[in-house]
Structure formats: C-alpha cells, structure tokens
Design a protein around this motif. Sequence first.
Motif, PDB file in Angstrom:
ATOM      1  N   SER A  42      30.580  42.911  46.197  1.00 15.53           N
ATOM      2  CA  SER A  42      31.711  42.131  45.693  1.00 15.53           C
ATOM      3  C   SER A  42      32.965  42.996  45.809  1.00 15.53           C
ATOM      4  O   SER A  42      32.958  44.145  45.360  1.00 15.53           O
ATOM      5  CB  SER A  42      31.444  41.782  44.229  1.00 15.53           C
TER       6      SER A  42
ATOM      7  N   ARG B  35      23.034  39.423  48.361  1.00 17.49           N
ATOM      8  CA  ARG B  35      24.217  40.269  48.093  1.00 17.49           C
ATOM      9  C   ARG B  35      23.797  41.641  47.589  1.00 17.49           C
ATOM     10  O   ARG B  35      24.408  42.646  47.952  1.00 17.49           O
ATOM     11  CB  ARG B  35      25.156  39.569  47.100  1.00 17.49           C
TER      12      ARG B  35
ATOM     13  N   ARG C  58      32.747  42.485  53.422  1.00 17.18           N
ATOM     14  CA  ARG C  58      33.618  42.101  52.301  1.00 17.18           C
ATOM     15  C   ARG C  58      34.905  42.926  52.307  1.00 17.18           C
ATOM     16  O   ARG C  58      35.239  43.627  51.343  1.00 17.18           O
ATOM     17  CB  ARG C  58      32.888  42.233  50.962  1.00 17.18           C
TER      18      ARG C  58
ATOM     19  N   TYR D  80      42.814  39.340  44.366  1.00 16.03           N
ATOM     20  CA  TYR D  80      42.293  39.272  45.734  1.00 16.03           C
ATOM     21  C   TYR D  80      41.807  37.867  46.017  1.00 16.03           C
ATOM     22  O   TYR D  80      41.184  37.238  45.170  1.00 16.03           O
ATOM     23  CB  TYR D  80      41.199  40.327  45.884  1.00 16.03           C
TER      24      TYR D  80
ATOM     25  N   SER E 299      30.642  39.805  38.706  1.00 12.98           N
ATOM     26  CA  SER E 299      30.235  40.410  39.985  1.00 12.98           C
ATOM     27  C   SER E 299      30.833  41.815  40.110  1.00 12.98           C
ATOM     28  O   SER E 299      30.232  42.696  40.722  1.00 12.98           O
ATOM     29  CB  SER E 299      30.633  39.529  41.178  1.00 12.98           C
TER      30      SER E 299
ATOM     31  N   SER F 175      35.743  42.874  44.244  1.00 17.25           N
ATOM     32  CA  SER F 175      36.299  43.294  42.952  1.00 17.25           C
ATOM     33  C   SER F 175      35.511  44.462  42.356  1.00 17.25           C
ATOM     34  O   SER F 175      36.048  45.231  41.554  1.00 17.25           O
ATOM     35  CB  SER F 175      36.331  42.120  41.964  1.00 17.25           C
TER      36      SER F 175
ATOM     37  N   HIS G  14      36.471  32.164  48.492  1.00 18.06           N
ATOM     38  CA  HIS G  14      36.972  33.217  49.385  1.00 18.06           C
ATOM     39  C   HIS G  14      36.828  32.787  50.845  1.00 18.06           C
ATOM     40  O   HIS G  14      37.682  33.063  51.675  1.00 18.06           O
ATOM     41  CB  HIS G  14      36.182  34.508  49.176  1.00 18.06           C
TER      42      HIS G  14
ATOM     43  N   ARG H   8      36.934  48.037  42.700  1.00 17.84           N
ATOM     44  CA  ARG H   8      37.904  48.486  41.685  1.00 17.84           C
ATOM     45  C   ARG H   8      37.223  48.822  40.366  1.00 17.84           C
ATOM     46  O   ARG H   8      37.702  49.641  39.592  1.00 17.84           O
ATOM     47  CB  ARG H   8      38.986  47.411  41.495  1.00 17.84           C
TER      48      ARG H   8
HETATM   49  C1  LIG Z   1      40.818  36.772  41.760  1.00 16.09           C
HETATM   50  C2  LIG Z   1      39.478  37.379  41.462  1.00 16.09           C
HETATM   51  O1  LIG Z   1      38.828  36.531  40.505  1.00 16.09           O
HETATM   52  C3  LIG Z   1      38.636  37.430  42.689  1.00 16.09           C
HETATM   53  C4  LIG Z   1      37.200  37.737  42.329  1.00 16.09           C
HETATM   54  O2  LIG Z   1      36.446  37.653  43.439  1.00 16.09           O
HETATM   55  P1  LIG Z   1      35.020  38.341  43.444  1.00 16.09           P
HETATM   56  O3  LIG Z   1      35.140  39.794  43.614  1.00 16.09           O
HETATM   57  O4  LIG Z   1      34.202  37.809  42.323  1.00 16.09           O
HETATM   58  O5  LIG Z   1      34.506  37.749  44.753  1.00 16.09           O
HETATM   59  P2  LIG Z   1      33.272  38.218  45.522  1.00 16.09           P
HETATM   60  O6  LIG Z   1      33.707  39.318  46.464  1.00 16.09           O
HETATM   61  O7  LIG Z   1      32.827  36.957  46.172  1.00 16.09           O
HETATM   62  O8  LIG Z   1      32.326  38.689  44.438  1.00 16.09           O
HETATM   63  C5  LIG Z   1      39.657  38.734  40.804  1.00 16.09           C
HETATM   64  C6  LIG Z   1      40.087  39.872  41.701  1.00 16.09           C
HETATM   65  O9  LIG Z   1      39.223  40.678  42.052  1.00 16.09           O
HETATM   66  O10 LIG Z   1      41.264  39.991  42.056  1.00 16.09           O
END
Ligand SMILES: C[C@@](O)(CCOP(=O)(O)OP(=O)(O)O)CC(=O)O
Length: 327
Positions: A140, A70, A25, A16, A108, A142, A193, A145
């Motif tokens: 967050s 957060r 989010r 993501y 996170s 992620s 992000h 999931r």
């Molecule tokens: C590609 C990643 O590392 C993105 C991680 O983003 P986060 O979920 O840490 O971001 P926040 O929403 O700001 O906490 C892993 C993924 O979830 O795909």
Amino acid sequence: MKATAKAHPIQGIVKYHGMRDEQLRMPYHDSISVCTAPSHTKTTVEFDFEREEDTYIVDGEELEGRAKERVDDVVDYVRKTSDAPHAVYGVKLESENSFPTNVGLGSSASGFAAAAMALAKAAELEWSRPEISTIARRGSASAARAVTGGFSHLYDGLNDEDCRSERIETDLEGDLRIVIGLVPSYKETEQAHKEAADSHMFQARMAHIHEQIAEARDALREGEFDRTFELAEHDSLSLAATTMTGPAGWVYWQPATLRVFNAVRELRSEENIPAYFSTDTGASVYVNTTDEHAERVKETLEDCGVTAAIWQVGGPARVLDESEALF
Ligand SMILES: C[C@@](O)(CCOP(=O)(O)OP(=O)(O)O)CC(=O)O
Ligand SMILES: Nc1ncnc2c1ncn2[C@@H]1O[C@H](COP(=O)(O)OP(=O)(O)OP(=O)(O)O)[C@@H](O)[C@H]1O
C-alpha cells in the motif's frame, strides 16, 4: 526467524490518488501524511522450515483473494532481496489492528508498514526506514509513509531509490490533536486508485498538487498550524472532486460526514477555534486541532451524532521485543 513490529495508520495531508505503476504501487505524484496514535497495527511474522504455504491472519481471519495477493507482493519482494537462508521458508503472519478497518482510518497503511518492518527484521535486512518504506509500498503506497512515521513525504519516482518515504521535521507534532469522527461506511480504496486518471478533474489535480506539496512542506518547516491544516481540508475536497467525477462516481461521504464539516467551520468562524476537517477515501472524518481545544471539538462531533476520540501524532514503525509476539 520470527519478528514482531508495530506501526501507526496515517491521515493524508496532501493526499495520494492514483498509481503510475499498479504492480509496484508507484503513485502519480508526491504525497504527505501524518501518522495517528494510539491507533496501531501489531504484526508478528515467522519464516518456518516446516511451513510450505504462506498464511496470513488479520484480526483472526485468514486472508484470501486480493487481500492475500497484496501481502504476497510484500513477502515475495523480501524473499527476493534477502540473503538469509531461512527467507525461502514459508511465512506465517498474524496481525491485529487496534481500530476499525475499511472505514477511512488508514488500516492498509499501518497494516503493510508493520508487515514490512517485521519481515525486514525476520529476513535480516539491515535497511533504513526510507529503504523499508519501499517494501511497505508494494502492499500500500500510504504504508510507505507509515514506516517513516510522524509527518512523512512519499516521493514520486520510477524506481525504489526515488519512490520512497522520508520524515519531515516540524514543531507541530507535540500540540496537534486529531479528533476522529467515526462514520462506519464500508469502502475499498484500490479500485478508486485504478480509475483515478479517468476523471476529467485528474489533470487539474496533477497541475495543482506540486504547489500544494511545496506549500505543505514549507508550512510544516515553519510550524504553521493553520496553514498546514487548511491545506489538508482543501485537499480533502480536491481528492473527493476527483473520485466523485470518475467512472464509478464514488461518493465516500455520508450525511454525518457533512454535518461534521459544517460544525467544524462554525467552530472556526463563531468560536475562533483552530479546527480543520480532513477526510481520506472514506466517510470518517479527522479534525485537526490543538490540545487546548480538543475536548470542545470532540463534544461538537458527538453533537453531530458521531462517535469521536482524541488521537495524536504517531511515530515510525518499530520492531518490538520478542515477548510481545502474537504467537
Ligand atoms: C487519500 C488516501 O486515503 C489514499 C489511501 O490509499 P491507500 O494507501 O489505502 O491505497 P492502497 O495503495 O490501495 O492501499 C490517503 C493517503 O495515503 O494519502
Ligand atoms: N493488519 C493488516 N495486515 C495486512 N493487511 C491489512 C491489515 N489491515 C488491513 N489490511 C489490508 O489493507 C487493505 C484495506 O483496504 P484499503 O485498500 O481500502 O485501505 P485503506 O484506504 O487504508 O482502508 P481504510 O482507511 O478504510 O482502513 C485490505 O487489503 C486489507 O486486507
């Protein structure tokens, strides 16, 4: 009024990047990840009549500023949706991560998933895990999931009925080993992000991601190891191309990260070992392999000068017995 929960962090598979709605989010696109274990977060929360202010302590430090805001977003949403009379009281949250944070190992995700699970229990919300994933997502994306666990898919959407996570059934979980190579280089993901859409590569990534998600789901359903983790390796490069070409020009990788990439490709081409690298937003590397080859992969990472450990697939977030409470 008090509850404790445990959750595992995630490795992105189709990763993501970027939020359509920063407050709620809601990501721009679907994403798929796999939870990692034994790495985990354990969190205890309590709604306490005598407490006027909410207090959050993670790894012994009280959260302040943006980190606190957060968690506030998650707590406020639980307060708003719960009918339990005690949900209006002040909250004490204490949490411990079993692994290093801000180095690309997904703290996170496990952090907000454990918080959401414990808060839902303490506030007497009898919700399913996909529903609780919408609580975690407010901390967050992620983490949504990490609530549903194993291989999970967070759907794109403009409301909580659509923008939630669901687990994907697959035979790949038992034999998968995730060898982590720890490259401790501090970073924060949130700003990346925010500026995701400012890279000229972003529209190309958006056009590509739909196909990637369909491929990953199909590979998982069919139990196809190589196809699944080739996709994760490819998507690591796609994600980095986007962050590197944004306004801040973030280069998350370090020399040790690249040494691991080369060594993993050599294992594939010269020793025929099924091993695929993957990075999220950070310098640390995941190498996806099978049980049979995990020790060989770990040695290879150590030869690259990196501290390595063999991890496996983690399950969903779950509520623990009260004897396991942190306070
Ligand atoms: C590609 C990643 O590392 C993105 C991680 O983003 P986060 O979920 O840490 O971001 P926040 O929403 O700001 O906490 C892993 C993924 O979830 O795909
Ligand atoms: N156990 C926890 N409980 C609540 N919040 C946590 C916990 N652990 C980490 N966090 C929060 O998660 C965020 C971690 O930073 P970031 O947004 O960069 O996530 P990340 O990409 O998952 O980090 P990393 O993968 O590098 O560990 C910070 O806001 C931090 O306070």
